[in-house]
Design an enzyme around this catalytic site. Structure first.
Site, short mmCIF file in Angstrom:
data_model
loop_
_atom_site.label_atom_id
_atom_site.label_comp_id
_atom_site.label_asym_id
_atom_site.label_seq_id
_atom_site.Cartn_x
_atom_site.Cartn_y
_atom_site.Cartn_z
CB ALA A 1 -0.92 -0.01 1.23
CD GLU B 1 0.03 -0.96 -6.33
OE1 GLU B 1 -0.38 -0.18 -7.21
OE2 GLU B 1 0.54 -2.06 -6.58
CB SER C 1 3.24 7.28 -4.03
OG SER C 1 2.90 7.49 -2.68
CB CYS D 1 -4.98 6.03 2.97
SG CYS D 1 -3.29 5.54 2.56
CD GLU E 1 6.19 7.89 -1.01
OE1 GLU E 1 5.82 7.46 -2.12
OE2 GLU E 1 6.35 7.16 -0.02
#
Length: 407
Positions: A247, A250, A252, A358, A367
């Site tokens: 997770a 994915e 980003s 999340c 990121e």
């Protein structure tokens, strides 16, 4: 209302949003076939309903290996999937309280706003290191040369996983997450199970080393964590490591790929970034909204009934929220089909909501912000080298490659 939605039609995968617009205006909720062997699924299309469903405790996740599958209308679990479900069983995304509360509390300290903000200098160095050879070549595959190694190495470093193993971890992750799609075939299923076994063995070796020689990283913290029931089991730790690695990149990677395609297709918006009229931190929110990296999230009715959009849905029925569809709802967003990086609206639903919001959202935002910031600073003159082709993935929306040229 029953709607026919072929989520893997190439035309739909190329651009699902015209179909989403049509369906959303026709109905807030519709029923469509589910995965093979499972009962039909209710889909929610509008922002307000999706946002509410993500937070409503009358809906919940189910533990696939232990739930009464007959009562829930689910096909029997296939024996060959047992190792896959060993990993998925303790993944945060599947847990409900009290296990969800306990596990999330153990890992949440690694993703606080302060902790994440402190990572910016380090991940900026990593981004620049990846861009150095790209500048010499004059072209790049955004996914494989930049976004994927960048994001996987960031989350690996946070966890305490050797960053030089990022290609192997990316391979395991892509094989495992293929199971989230609706069109997985037998070969892909076998590959996912094999990846779970290989990845688990790798994590067990890491855990053994950390127990022998503790370090200041998340894997060490998990190995020595104390809960009300005692220490975590090995499979719980393995599941958390794999889940966080999967997770953790994915969203980003997919957001950066989808977002850079949009920016190349809207050069006026790219110029707003390169001209410093809009900051990367602001632009990030539009990238997550415009083309959501994760398109669906499944829940099940755990109360007697759930009412939404004039429809009464009974206990044990599946309710899937269409995140990308909700992010284009004109009832919530002004002119939602316009890509405007200065919009800066964080009320999109790309990170989910409620207890399953999340955990890594602050890190994903940072990121994408840093990756975008370094591209703007060092490669301001970019254009598409060729039109990319969407892979046959609907749930996880991104690209296998995105070729850009420096002009």
């Amino acid at each position: 209302m029953t709607v026919v939605l072929d989520a893997y039609d190439p035309e739909f995968l190329h651009d699902p949003y015209p179909a989403f617009d049509r369906i959303r205006e026709e109905t807030p909720v519709f029923r469509a076939p589910g995965r093979k062997g499972e009962r039909p699924v209710w889909f929610l299309t509008r922002h307000a309903d999706v946002r509410r469903a993500l937070r409503d405790r009358r809906l919940g996740r189910i533990d696939q290996p232990t739930v009464d599958r007959i009562a829930w209308g689910l096909p029997p679990l296939r024996d060959e999937l047992s190792r896959y479900y060993d990993v998925e069983h303790w993944a945060l995304v599947w847990l409900e309280p009290p296990n969800h509360t306990k596990i999330r509390r153990l890992v949440s300290s690694a993703f606080t706003l302060r902790r994440v903000a402190s990572l910016k200098p380090r991940i900026t160095v990593l981004a620049d290191r990846l861009l150095d050879p790209i500048l010499e070549r004059g072209r790049m595959d955004l996914v494989n040369d930049y976004a994927a190694p960048f994001s996987v190495q960031v989350i690996a470093e946070l966890l305490g996983v050797p960053t030089n193993h990022w290609r192997q971890m990316l391979d395991w992750s892509s094989r495992i997450t293929r199971m989230y799609e609706y069109n997985t075939d037998n070969a892909q299923t076998r590959s996912a199970v094999d990846a779970c076994i290989e990845f688990s063995e790798y994590c067990e070796e890491l855990m053994a080393r950390r127990r022998a020689e503790p370090r200041d990283d998340l894997i060490t913290a998990l190995c020595f964590a104390e809960t009300d029931e005692g220490t975590l089991t090995d499979i719980q730790i393995v599941s958390m490591i794999i889940t966080l690695l999967n997770a953790g990149h994915e969203a980003s990677v997919n957001t950066l790929a989808n977002g850079m395609l949009a920016l190349m297709q809207h050069p006026d918006q790219w110029r707003l970034l390169t001209g410093s009229e809009v900051s990367p931190a602001t632009a990030v929110e539009e990238l997550f909204r415009w083309d959501a990296p994760i398109q669906t999230f499944d829940r099940w009715v755990v109360a007697e009934r759930y009412e939404v959009g004039g429809q009464s849905i009974g206990r044990y029925e599946q309710v899937t929220v269409l995140l990308g569809c909700a992010n284009r709802d004109p009832r919530h967003f002004d002119d939602p089909n316009s890509f405007r990086i200065g919009r800066g609206d964080p009320t999109h639903v790309s990170f989910g909501g409620g207890i399953h919001h999340c955990l890594g959202a602050p890190l994903a935002r940072l990121e994408v912000e840093v990756a975008l910031e370094r591209l703007v600073e060092r490669l301001p003159r970019l254009q598409l080298a060729r039109d990319p082709v969407r892979p046959p993935r609907f749930v996880l929306r991104g690209f296998n490659s995105l070729e850009l040229a420096l002009i």
